[in-house]
Design an enzyme around this catalytic site. Structure first.
Site, PDB file in Angstrom:
ATOM      1  CB  SER A 111      -0.897  -0.110   1.147  1.00  0.00           C
ATOM      2  OG  SER A 111      -1.945   1.086   0.949  1.00  0.00           O
ATOM      3  CG  ASN A 135      -2.681  -5.699  -1.897  1.00  0.00           C
ATOM      4  OD1 ASN A 135      -1.838  -6.374  -1.610  1.00  0.00           O
ATOM      5  ND2 ASN A 135      -3.818  -5.776  -2.290  1.00  0.00           N
ATOM      6  CG  HIS A 256      -5.670  -2.878   0.665  1.00  0.00           C
ATOM      7  ND1 HIS A 256      -5.130  -2.472  -0.326  1.00  0.00           N
ATOM      8  CD2 HIS A 256      -4.963  -2.149   1.629  1.00  0.00           C
ATOM      9  CE1 HIS A 256      -4.178  -1.273  -0.195  1.00  0.00           C
ATOM     10  NE2 HIS A 256      -3.896  -1.237   1.165  1.00  0.00           N
TER      11      HIS A 256
END
Length: 281
Positions: A111, A135, A256
């Site tokens: 992320s 992700n 996620h």
């Protein structure tokens, strides 16, 4: 695509994600280190802490020197100043490598950590041997960009949103129960100021290094879940097409936090990525 049924999930590694011992660099970056061999540095996402990599630390430290870091303002790491952009987080990471006397490293980010790892790969040259982008976002569409910028703008007034991320990051499947509760715990522990700075940099960083993939020479893995609504499979495949040695892997049925909800699959894919190029050394 890879399905969760293609391997046995290591629930024990996720369940055992308690606090890990840390050391600190002179400038205040906290990290956990395990194993020996070629360095692999792991960078978590906004609101998380280095324990979010627990299944990967346990598995990959059998063959590598695995170093998981607390991102600035998270866990036990010192904050960056308010207004710091993604470039400042990438510079922080460069300083961390210097303090650890790491000349070359493999880097995996999740992320926001993916954005940092991608920025490092785009700007640090051969110092980054391989990059894994888990992700991670790439050139959000106008609707997604407006939504994430709105969430960033709301943080100074409403504080850390804990339920919104959980709804976006997890499904209602049995594989997600433990990971969701761990994530809830970490969101409750995060420093609000550190979270706000990192989230603002995350919200504005999807295009900062987007043009850099063509110059990343090492193996580049782009991994996400098929059901991740924000870090989409399309983004992963678009980046993979740009990087000379890029390739995408999509884990079917996950969102996620795929490294926690499908750890065995992710561990296997990271081990594959770490093996690329070994015959060239």
């Amino acid at each position: 695509m890879l399905t969760a049924g293609s391997t046995t999930r290591t629930a024990a590694a996720t369940n055992a994600a308690g606090a890990l011992p840390r050391k600190k660099t002179a400038s205040g970056t906290a990290y956990h280190e395990a194993g020996s061999g070629e360095p692999l540095v792991l960078i978590h996402g906004v609101g998380m802490r280095l324990e979010a990599w627990a299944p990967q630390i346990a598995f990959l430290s059998a063959g590598h020197r695995v170093i998981a870091v607390d991102m600035p303002g998270h866990g036990e790491s010192a904050k960056l100043p308010a207004g710091s952009r993604l470039e400042e987080f990438v510079a922080w990471f460069g300083r961390f490598l210097d303090e650890m006397a790491i000349d070359t490293a493999n880097v995996a980010g999740h992320s926001m950590g993916a954005l940092v790892s991608g920025g490092a790969a785009a700007t640090f040259g051969e110092r980054i041997s391989r990059v894994a982008y888990l992700n991670g976002v790439y050139r959000r569409d106008p609707e997604a960009k407006a939504a994430v910028l709105a969430r960033a703008a709301a943080i100074p007034m409403s504080g850390v949103d804990k339920e919104g991320p959980l709804a976006r990051w997890f499904g209602d499947d049995a594989d997600s129960v433990t990971a969701r509760e761990l994530t809830r715990k970490w969101l409750n522990l995060v420093d609000p100021q550190g979270y706000a700075v990192a989230y603002a940099a995350f919200a504005g960083g999807d295009e900062t290094y987007a043009d850099g993939w063509k110059d990343v020479a090492g193996p580049a893995l782009f991994l996400t879940g098929s059901d991740d609504p924000n870090s989409t499979p399309l983004m992963a495949t678009q980046m993979a097409e740009l990087a000379p040695r890029g390739y995408a892997r999509i884990v079917e049925g996950h969102r996620h936090m795929v490294n926690l909800t499908a750890p065995d699959i992710v561990n296997s894919l990271l081990a594959e990525w770490l093996s690329f190029g070994e015959d060239e050394r």
